[in-house]
Design a protein around this motif. Structure first.
Motif, PDB file in Angstrom:
ATOM      1  N   UNK A  45       0.830  -1.210   0.000  1.00  0.00           N
ATOM      2  CA  UNK A  45       0.000   0.000   0.000  1.00  0.00           C
ATOM      3  C   UNK A  45       0.863   1.259   0.000  1.00  0.00           C
ATOM      4  N   UNK A  46       1.936   1.260   0.797  1.00  0.00           N
ATOM      5  CA  UNK A  46       2.828   2.430   0.834  1.00  0.00           C
ATOM      6  C   UNK A  46       3.499   2.647  -0.514  1.00  0.00           C
ATOM      7  N   UNK A  47       3.940   1.567  -1.139  1.00  0.00           N
ATOM      8  CA  UNK A  47       4.591   1.703  -2.442  1.00  0.00           C
ATOM      9  C   UNK A  47       3.609   2.220  -3.489  1.00  0.00           C
ATOM     10  N   UNK A  48       2.398   1.724  -3.463  1.00  0.00           N
ATOM     11  CA  UNK A  48       1.369   2.216  -4.386  1.00  0.00           C
ATOM     12  C   UNK A  48       1.093   3.694  -4.126  1.00  0.00           C
ATOM     13  N   UNK A  49       1.067   4.084  -2.852  1.00  0.00           N
ATOM     14  CA  UNK A  49       0.834   5.488  -2.515  1.00  0.00           C
ATOM     15  C   UNK A  49       1.967   6.374  -3.032  1.00  0.00           C
ATOM     16  N   UNK A  50       3.224   5.915  -2.896  1.00  0.00           N
ATOM     17  CA  UNK A  50       4.348   6.688  -3.418  1.00  0.00           C
ATOM     18  C   UNK A  50       4.235   6.865  -4.925  1.00  0.00           C
ATOM     19  N   UNK A  51       3.934   5.788  -5.650  1.00  0.00           N
ATOM     20  CA  UNK A  51       3.850   5.874  -7.099  1.00  0.00           C
ATOM     21  C   UNK A  51       2.643   6.691  -7.545  1.00  0.00           C
ATOM     22  N   UNK A  52       1.549   6.611  -6.809  1.00  0.00           N
ATOM     23  CA  UNK A  52       0.382   7.431  -7.121  1.00  0.00           C
ATOM     24  C   UNK A  52       0.709   8.905  -6.921  1.00  0.00           C
ATOM     25  N   UNK A  61       8.889  14.618  -7.849  1.00  0.00           N
ATOM     26  CA  UNK A  61       8.695  14.060  -6.513  1.00  0.00           C
ATOM     27  C   UNK A  61       9.627  12.871  -6.312  1.00  0.00           C
ATOM     28  N   UNK A  62       9.755  12.033  -7.337  1.00  0.00           N
ATOM     29  CA  UNK A  62      10.630  10.879  -7.221  1.00  0.00           C
ATOM     30  C   UNK A  62      12.083  11.323  -7.084  1.00  0.00           C
ATOM     31  N   UNK A  63      12.472  12.375  -7.777  1.00  0.00           N
ATOM     32  CA  UNK A  63      13.828  12.892  -7.636  1.00  0.00           C
ATOM     33  C   UNK A  63      14.032  13.470  -6.240  1.00  0.00           C
ATOM     34  N   UNK A  64      13.013  14.117  -5.716  1.00  0.00           N
ATOM     35  CA  UNK A  64      13.087  14.649  -4.356  1.00  0.00           C
ATOM     36  C   UNK A  64      13.173  13.520  -3.345  1.00  0.00           C
ATOM     37  N   UNK A  65      12.448  12.441  -3.602  1.00  0.00           N
ATOM     38  CA  UNK A  65      12.490  11.267  -2.711  1.00  0.00           C
ATOM     39  C   UNK A  65      13.905  10.707  -2.651  1.00  0.00           C
TER      40      UNK A  65
END
Length: 80
Positions: A45-52, A61-65
């Motif tokens: 669920x957390x991974x899906x939330x990150x990708x969403x 956002x992914x670069x910021x992560x």
């Protein structure tokens, strides 16, 4: 409130409910198989939330992560 905020609030609200559910499950003394399944489901669920979140807000956002994780793990790296 824009649709992005509503969508992200809903996605992360579901994750927060999952965390609360996992904490509640912990206190019921679940079997090892049930605990493993619950933790795995929450991780997915957390991974899906990150990708969403990345899909809604963009790739930056992914670069910021990556920058955030690099900053957090910097004390544990060799040569730092």
């Amino acid at each position: 409130m824009g649709w992005k905020k509503v969508a992200l609030s809903l996605v992360w609200g579901i994750v927060a409910c999952g965390v609360l559910g996992l904490v509640a499950l912990y206190f019921t003394d679940p079997s090892r198989d049930v605990w493993f399944a619950a933790v795995t489901a929450l991780a997915v669920m957390c991974e899906i939330a990150f990708w969403t979140t990345a899909a809604i807000l963009g790739v930056t956002v992914m670069q910021s992560r990556k920058k955030i994780f690099r900053f957090l793990t910097s004390p544990f790296r060799r040569g730092s």
